[in-house]
Design a protein around this motif. Structure first.
Motif, PDB file in Angstrom:
ATOM      1  N   MET A 138       0.811  -1.218   0.000  1.00 51.03           N
ATOM      2  CA  MET A 138       0.000   0.000   0.000  1.00 51.03           C
ATOM      3  C   MET A 138       0.843   1.265   0.000  1.00 51.03           C
ATOM      4  SD  MET A 138      -2.869  -1.233  -0.422  1.00 51.03           S
ATOM      5  CE  MET A 138      -3.798   0.286  -0.377  1.00 51.03           C
ATOM      6  N   THR A 139       2.091   1.172   0.448  1.00 49.78           N
ATOM      7  CA  THR A 139       2.927   2.372   0.439  1.00 49.78           C
ATOM      8  C   THR A 139       3.336   2.757  -0.978  1.00 49.78           C
ATOM      9  OG1 THR A 139       4.929   1.046   0.750  1.00 49.78           O
ATOM     10  CG2 THR A 139       3.824   1.850   2.737  1.00 49.78           C
ATOM     11  N   ASP A 140       3.188   1.806  -1.940  1.00 44.87           N
ATOM     12  CA  ASP A 140       3.526   2.103  -3.328  1.00 44.87           C
ATOM     13  C   ASP A 140       2.357   2.764  -4.069  1.00 44.87           C
ATOM     14  OD1 ASP A 140       6.014   0.973  -2.993  1.00 44.87           O
ATOM     15  OD2 ASP A 140       5.333  -1.023  -3.588  1.00 44.87           O
ATOM     16  N   PHE A 141       1.187   2.797  -3.446  1.00 38.97           N
ATOM     17  CA  PHE A 141      -0.007   3.325  -4.099  1.00 38.97           C
ATOM     18  C   PHE A 141      -0.067   4.829  -3.864  1.00 38.97           C
ATOM     19  CE2 PHE A 141      -4.875   3.559  -4.084  1.00 38.97           C
ATOM     20  CZ  PHE A 141      -4.924   3.721  -5.459  1.00 38.97           C
ATOM     21  N   GLN A 142       0.209   5.610  -4.925  1.00 37.03           N
ATOM     22  CA  GLN A 142       0.396   7.047  -4.744  1.00 37.03           C
ATOM     23  C   GLN A 142      -0.893   7.768  -4.334  1.00 37.03           C
ATOM     24  OE1 GLN A 142       1.692   8.686  -8.456  1.00 37.03           O
ATOM     25  NE2 GLN A 142      -0.109   8.036  -9.605  1.00 37.03           N
TER      26      GLN A 142
ATOM     27  N   HIS B  55      -5.437   9.869  -0.578  1.00 37.71           N
ATOM     28  CA  HIS B  55      -6.803  10.283  -0.896  1.00 37.71           C
ATOM     29  C   HIS B  55      -7.821   9.225  -0.462  1.00 37.71           C
ATOM     30  CE1 HIS B  55      -4.948  13.513  -3.079  1.00 37.71           C
ATOM     31  NE2 HIS B  55      -4.328  12.668  -3.886  1.00 37.71           N
ATOM     32  N   ILE B  56      -7.458   7.951  -0.628  1.00 36.81           N
ATOM     33  CA  ILE B  56      -8.322   6.862  -0.176  1.00 36.81           C
ATOM     34  C   ILE B  56      -8.545   6.958   1.328  1.00 36.81           C
ATOM     35  CG2 ILE B  56      -8.570   4.357   0.026  1.00 36.81           C
ATOM     36  CD1 ILE B  56      -8.852   5.390  -2.826  1.00 36.81           C
ATOM     37  N   ASP B  57      -7.497   7.278   2.045  1.00 36.99           N
ATOM     38  CA  ASP B  57      -7.602   7.393   3.503  1.00 36.99           C
ATOM     39  C   ASP B  57      -8.534   8.538   3.901  1.00 36.99           C
ATOM     40  OD1 ASP B  57      -5.894   5.266   3.842  1.00 36.99           O
ATOM     41  OD2 ASP B  57      -4.109   6.513   4.121  1.00 36.99           O
TER      42      ASP B  57
END
Length: 221
Positions: A5-9, A13-15
């Protein structure tokens, strides 16, 4: 490929959306706008059902009817203008009939993503789609109760969260908003719906699913 998940830029925004959805209240502080692209997640119920069209597909059908020889191909990227010409040439009833023929609402049922979408505690759900896939999903949703708004006159009697049909609805709530004149006059003819969307944009995180941020009404709002 995203390996963690740290690779998902876009994770930040999802958070934010997650926090606003589950904010400890009856319904969240996030709203969503559903466009034609989302309808392609539906499940067909008849053999040979046509695929749900995008704006470009609707424009292509109108262009073929107006210019069968292929002239003025540049207009294929101007669906509002094509719809205006189609209405002027064939009439309002035929334009509505074309939309009904192109969009195979009766041949589809909601898909799993429709259920997952409405399971979330949205403040409101807005859609410019004419199809009834969202409404058909409601009997499968037990944790959320949505009221449906089809015209501005429905607003006083409906409570949040709501599914708001902004551009008309099958089978017979017309006009289907599609021509240049419809878009030009929309802020006046549908002022309560415009006010509702503007208020929601100010109060909520506003998400777009299967919907273009270049939509003329959305830009005006």
């Amino acid at each position: 490929m995203v390996t963690n998940m740290t690779d998902f830029q876009d994770q930040v925004h999802i958070d934010i959306i997650r926090r606003r959805l589950w904010c400890g209240r009856e319904f969240g502080q996030a709203a969503v706008m559903i466009g034609a692209g989302f309808s392609r997640n539906a499940e067909h119920t008849s053999v040979g059902a046509k695929r749900f069209p995008l704006w470009s597909d609707v424009a292509e059908e109108m262009h073929k009817a107006l210019y069968p020889d292929g002239t003025k191909s540049n207009l294929k990227n101007e669906p509002l203008r094509l719809a205006s010409e189609y209405e002027a040439y064939f009439g309002t009833q035929e334009l509505s009939g074309l939309i009904e023929r192109i969009i195979p609402d009766a041949d589809y049922s909601p898909g799993r993503l429709h259920e997952l979408l409405l399971f979330l505690p949205w403040s409101d759900v807005y859609t410019t789609n004419y199809d009834t896939l969202l409404e058909k999903t409601l009997p499968k949703i037990h944790d959320q109760k949505y009221d449906v708004v089809i015209t501005a006159s429905d607003i006083p009697g409906r409570m949040k969260p709501r599914i708001v049909k902004l551009h008309g609805s099958f089978p017979s709530t017309r006009p289907f908003i599609i021509t240049e004149e419809h878009y030009r006059s929309y802020p006046k003819t549908n002022a309560p719906l415009v006010n509702m969307v503007q208020q929601s944009i100010m109060e909520n995180v506003f998400c777009l699913f299967g919907f273009s941020g270049n939509d003329p009404n959305f830009l005006a709002w």
